[in-house]
Design a protein around this motif. Structure first.
Motif, mmCIF file in Angstrom:
data_model
loop_
_atom_site.group_PDB
_atom_site.id
_atom_site.type_symbol
_atom_site.label_atom_id
_atom_site.label_comp_id
_atom_site.label_asym_id
_atom_site.label_seq_id
_atom_site.Cartn_x
_atom_site.Cartn_y
_atom_site.Cartn_z
ATOM 1 N N UNK A 58 78.091 42.240 -0.145
ATOM 2 C CA UNK A 58 79.067 41.154 -0.007
ATOM 3 C C UNK A 58 80.464 41.727 0.218
ATOM 4 N N UNK A 59 80.830 42.760 -0.536
ATOM 5 C CA UNK A 59 82.137 43.394 -0.328
ATOM 6 C C UNK A 59 82.270 43.912 1.105
ATOM 7 N N UNK A 60 81.199 44.483 1.629
ATOM 8 C CA UNK A 60 81.229 45.005 2.998
ATOM 9 C C UNK A 60 81.382 43.875 4.018
ATOM 10 N N UNK A 61 80.801 42.714 3.723
ATOM 11 C CA UNK A 61 81.020 41.562 4.606
ATOM 12 C C UNK A 61 82.492 41.168 4.588
ATOM 13 N N UNK A 62 83.067 41.109 3.394
ATOM 14 C CA UNK A 62 84.483 40.767 3.289
ATOM 15 C C UNK A 62 85.337 41.800 4.013
ATOM 16 N N UNK A 63 85.039 43.070 3.788
ATOM 17 C CA UNK A 63 85.778 44.144 4.448
ATOM 18 C C UNK A 63 85.627 44.034 5.966
ATOM 19 N N UNK A 64 84.436 43.659 6.416
ATOM 20 C CA UNK A 64 84.178 43.511 7.845
ATOM 21 C C UNK A 64 84.978 42.399 8.494
ATOM 22 N N UNK A 65 85.471 41.483 7.708
ATOM 23 C CA UNK A 65 86.318 40.415 8.254
ATOM 24 C C UNK A 65 87.766 40.843 8.344
ATOM 25 N N UNK A 66 88.054 42.058 7.872
ATOM 26 C CA UNK A 66 89.424 42.539 7.903
ATOM 27 C C UNK A 66 90.134 42.424 6.566
ATOM 28 N N UNK A 95 92.159 32.093 3.828
ATOM 29 C CA UNK A 95 93.189 32.840 4.558
ATOM 30 C C UNK A 95 92.546 33.964 5.368
ATOM 31 N N UNK A 96 91.625 34.689 4.728
ATOM 32 C CA UNK A 96 90.935 35.782 5.418
ATOM 33 C C UNK A 96 90.141 35.238 6.602
ATOM 34 N N UNK A 97 89.496 34.093 6.414
ATOM 35 C CA UNK A 97 88.730 33.480 7.499
ATOM 36 C C UNK A 97 89.638 33.127 8.670
ATOM 37 N N UNK A 98 90.782 32.522 8.386
ATOM 38 C CA UNK A 98 91.715 32.140 9.461
ATOM 39 C C UNK A 98 92.192 33.370 10.228
ATOM 40 N N UNK A 100 90.655 36.241 10.417
ATOM 41 C CA UNK A 100 89.500 36.805 11.107
ATOM 42 C C UNK A 100 89.210 36.045 12.398
ATOM 43 N N UNK A 101 89.320 34.725 12.361
ATOM 44 C CA UNK A 101 89.047 33.932 13.558
ATOM 45 C C UNK A 101 90.014 34.260 14.693
ATOM 46 N N UNK A 102 91.255 34.565 14.355
ATOM 47 C CA UNK A 102 92.215 34.986 15.380
ATOM 48 C C UNK A 102 91.733 36.290 16.011
ATOM 49 N N UNK A 103 91.366 37.260 15.172
ATOM 50 C CA UNK A 103 90.861 38.543 15.682
ATOM 51 C C UNK A 103 89.571 38.357 16.476
ATOM 52 N N UNK A 104 88.691 37.502 15.979
ATOM 53 C CA UNK A 104 87.413 37.249 16.630
ATOM 54 C C UNK A 104 87.632 36.667 18.037
#
Length: 146
Positions: A58-66, A95-98, A100-104
């Motif tokens: 799970x931490x790696x998923x979070x890290x993978x989102x930036x 906030x991380x999702x928002x 990440x979506x910009x980067x995505x």
């Protein structure tokens, strides 16, 4: 120090590292940063359990989102504090999702331009396109922008 149960699988740091796709030094760094807390045998040796694998994944998923290490550390602290911190964790994840979506979206655009360039070359190589159309004109024809 906890005593492992007889039914729970125990992993050494090396085996655990393989299971989660990290190196032992990276796991030690995560431990130093407070992101993970290995169990300890009576002799002080680290061991990990299945729940630890799920947590690191799970931490790696979070890290993978930036998500930054600082944000991960804050999330871990809030998690350890219990359900009263769910609103803070939720805000952080949103906030991380928002971000990440910009980067995505940027990565998707880069991929589109790469695919367009490949198609442009393949059409020229196959003789489908023989005119001197520039790549810029090719993109314009499809409504794409660089």
């Amino acid at each position: 120090m906890t005593t492992p149960t007889a039914t729970e699988e125990q992993y050494t740091i090396g085996d655990f590292a393989k299971k989660v796709g990290l190196t032992a030094p990276t796991l030690r760094y995560y431990e130093t940063e407070g992101l993970i807390e290995p169990h300890r045998l009576a002799n002080g040796r680290r061991y990990y359990e299945e729940a630890d694998i799920n947590w690191v994944k799970f931490l790696l998923h979070l890290k993978g989102t930036g998500m930054s290490i600082t944000e991960l550390k804050q999330y871990v602290l809030w998690r350890a504090a219990g359900d009263d911190t769910i609103p803070e964790r939720l805000d952080l994840l949103k906030k991380v999702k928002a971000d990440f979506l910009v980067q995505f979206n940027e990565v998707q655009h880069h991929l589109q331009i790469l695919n367009d360039k490949i198609n442009w070359y393949e059409e020229k190589e196959a003789g489908v396109t023989r005119d001197p159309e520039s790549f810029r004109a090719y993109l314009d024809r499809f409504g794409h922008h660089e």
